[in-house]
Design an enzyme around this catalytic site. Structure first.
Site, PDB file in Angstrom:
ATOM      1  N   ALA A 131      -1.270  -5.131   7.863  1.00  8.82           N
ATOM      2  CA  ALA A 131      -0.414  -4.356   8.765  1.00  8.82           C
ATOM      3  C   ALA A 131      -1.178  -4.015  10.036  1.00  8.82           C
ATOM      4  CB  ALA A 131       0.071  -3.099   8.054  1.00  8.82           C
ATOM      5  N   ALA A 134      -4.221  -1.342   8.876  1.00  9.86           N
ATOM      6  CA  ALA A 134      -5.110  -1.692   7.770  1.00  9.86           C
ATOM      7  C   ALA A 134      -4.566  -2.887   7.010  1.00  9.86           C
ATOM      8  CB  ALA A 134      -5.258  -0.495   6.824  1.00  9.86           C
ATOM      9  N   GLN A 135      -5.405  -3.451   6.147  1.00 12.90           N
ATOM     10  CA  GLN A 135      -4.937  -4.480   5.229  1.00 12.90           C
ATOM     11  C   GLN A 135      -5.452  -4.166   3.827  1.00 12.90           C
ATOM     12  OE1 GLN A 135      -6.424  -8.000   7.184  1.00 12.90           O
ATOM     13  NE2 GLN A 135      -8.113  -8.251   5.752  1.00 12.90           N
ATOM     14  N   VAL A 136      -4.784  -4.773   2.827  1.00 14.16           N
ATOM     15  CA  VAL A 136      -5.052  -4.443   1.431  1.00 14.16           C
ATOM     16  C   VAL A 136      -5.535  -5.675   0.690  1.00 14.16           C
ATOM     17  CG1 VAL A 136      -4.040  -3.604  -0.723  1.00 14.16           C
ATOM     18  CG2 VAL A 136      -3.314  -2.618   1.459  1.00 14.16           C
ATOM     19  N   ASP A 298       7.557   7.672   4.246  1.00 16.13           N
ATOM     20  CA  ASP A 298       7.842   6.283   4.630  1.00 16.13           C
ATOM     21  C   ASP A 298       8.392   5.537   3.423  1.00 16.13           C
ATOM     22  OD1 ASP A 298       7.971   4.114   6.325  1.00 16.13           O
ATOM     23  OD2 ASP A 298       5.878   3.542   6.090  1.00 16.13           O
TER      24      ASP A 298
END
Length: 522
Positions: A131, A134-136, A298
């Site tokens: 995103a 951040a990223q996962v 969200d």
């Protein structure tokens, strides 16, 4: 003025990108730099397909992380940008190309101060999501890991999800925030009609939201608090936080699995009862908003899943909302009045809350509420657009010179999301009607005579507990009166020695108590 040439260059690049995607309408409405916008329209090739909001969404994606978050934030402000554009921006996908896994690994090791190999037995180099902020990555912790816990040894391999901030995202955001503040101040100076929407305050609200998202310790704390609020409730689960592997730029949580909340076909194929899922969703939303005053901010379908046991599981806790007791009571009264079509009561509640400025006619406002709400009742649920209803209600704020209420914006956004999911699963069910008995019960427990009496006793107890402090302060004031230099020294009296100061302080304290009791009984 723009003090930095780099900021000026950034502004020109933004304007060029907006022009390329034919998204200058928003800028033109503000009246800012009309000559420049007209020139850009003529010189820059445009992509003409799509509605204005869709064009703006594409432009925000091209402008990068800060503007993607800005677009998502503006999607909640139909009062600022209009109903249609708000709906289009709400579809903005927060997806970017992933940054290299080597950078993610280095960021984890640097943030936690431990080599990655000591933290995880396996770290997947392919991110599961990327995103704007951040990223996962998925990872595994083994029991023999030196950093492991006793629980690891009992349960075997533990699968986790590791969220890592993008490199230099904080610096990029700070740069863009300076530009947004400049534009907001310019709009307030040059466009009197925009001052009602408080552009500078809107940018400040956006800054608070996005900076909170960029401290992953705060997201971890939010998840932990939300989990505590639902201890013992099997209908809702929050992934457990691994605090040992969490820092400002890294968040590690238990990996979850499930079906997206809006995937009707998959839910049915897995044997889930859709009405049961919606009833759980309605109760969860009610408990977060009214019982706890702390809710997931969200709740789009990508953040909500149904697990094999039928529990609803949430992820991504970067945006959370809080409501104090007064606001919760106000919301309950407003929702019940709307569902019961009592527009006079709805107008009275909003006036008591200070939403309706003094001097505005209450009867006319109630009539306007009826004109907006009444057409939706009696229609099939699949034909009712609550987003359209919300947009019309927000338009009333301008007609009656009502100030925008930003503290309710996040809640409104999540109500619309919940509505959309409800319709996808079962068009015959209305999620708010499912929640109405819960709200009515809460109102009786928290707004009835017994609840008011209990609050009165509590407030009186708090007032009594403050009396000794009030007495001491009153005595200190009396002992120092009159101030030296105001009267002849021979006329001064020693209040502390003759005891009259203490007596006066006692009576002042009784007066304070009497005033407090009057306030409680008002």
């Amino acid at each position: 003025m723009l003090r930095s040439p780099l900021m000026l260059w950034r502004l020109l690049r933004i304007a060029r990108t907006l022009a390329r995607y034919d998204a200058l309408a928003a800028v033109e409405k503000t009246g800012v730099a009309p000559t420049l916008t007209a020139l850009l329209r003529r010189l820059v090739p445009r992509q003409r397909d799509g509605r204005p909001g869709q064009k703006l969404a594409r432009a925000f994606v091209a402008l990068g992380p800060s503007f993607i978050k800005l677009g998502q934030f503006l999607a909640t402000r139909a009062d600022l940008i209009g109903e249609e554009m708000s709906a289009d921006l709400s579809e903005l996908q927060d997806r970017l190309a992933p940054f290299p896994a080597s950078a993610a690994r280095a960021a984890v090791a640097e943030e936690l101060g431990v080599p990655l190999e000591r933290l995880f037995s396996h770290f997947d180099d392919t991110p599961v999501s990327a995103a704007s902020i951040a990223q996962v990555h998925f990872a595994v912790i083994r029991p023999q890991d030196p950093q492991g816990t006793d629980e690891d040894a009992r349960d075997g391999d533990r699968e986790v999800a590791v969220k890592v901030l993008r490199p230099q995202v904080e610096e990029k955001l700070e740069r863009d925030l300076q530009l947004l503040y400049w534009l907001a101040r310019l709009a307030e100076r040059t466009e009197p009609r925009l001052r009602r929407f408080r552009p500078v305050a809107v940018v400040a609200e956006f800054e608070r939201m996005v900076k909170t998202e960029m401290d992953l310790r705060l997201e971890a704390a939010a998840a932990s608090e939300l989990a505590e609020n639902f201890v013992g409730d099997e209908s809702y689960r929050v992934p457990e936080v691994d605090w040992e592997r969490t820092g400002r730029r890294v968040l590690t949580m238990a990996r979850i699995s499930g079906i997206r909340l809006d995937d009707r076909a998959a839910l049915l194929a897995a044997g889930h009862d859709l009405r049961d899922v919606l009833e759980k969703a309605a109760a969860i939303f009610f408990n977060q908003v009214f019982r706890d005053g702390f809710f997931h901010g969200d709740q789009h379908p990508g953040n909500m899943f149904v697990d094999a046991e039928g529990s609803i599981v949430a992820v991504d806790f970067g945006i959370m909302g809080r409501l104090d007791g007064v606001t919760r009571a106000l919301l309950a009264d407003m929702l019940l009045a709307t569902l019961r079509r009592d527009y006079r009561r709805l107008a009275e509640v909003q006036a008591q809350a200070g939403f309706l400025p003094p001097g505005q006619p209450l009867d006319l406002y109630a009539q306007s509420l009826r004109a907006v709400c009444e057409p939706i009742f009696g229609q099939p649920l699949e034909r009712i657009s609550f987003a359209r209803l919300l947009g019309q209600l927000l338009q009333l704020t301008e007609s009656f010179q009502m100030p925008v209420q930003p503290q309710l914006v996040l809640l409104q956004k999540n109500m619309l999301m919940a509505e959309g999911v409800s319709r996808r699963l079962d068009a015959e069910l209305n999620i708010w009607l499912l929640a109405e008995p819960l709200i009515a019960q809460w109102v009786r427990a928290n707004r009835g005579p017994g609840a008011r009496a209990a609050r009165g006793v509590e407030e009186m107890t708090q007032t009594l507990s403050r009396l000794p402090l009030l007495a001491r302060r009153a005595e200190e004031v009396l002992e120092s009166w009159p101030p030296r230099g105001r009267h002849d020294a021979n006329e001064e009296r020693d209040f502390s020695r003759d005891g009259s100061g203490r007596s006066t302080a006692f009576w002042l304290s009784l007066l304070a108590l009497a005033l407090a009791l009057v306030a409680l009984l008002d």
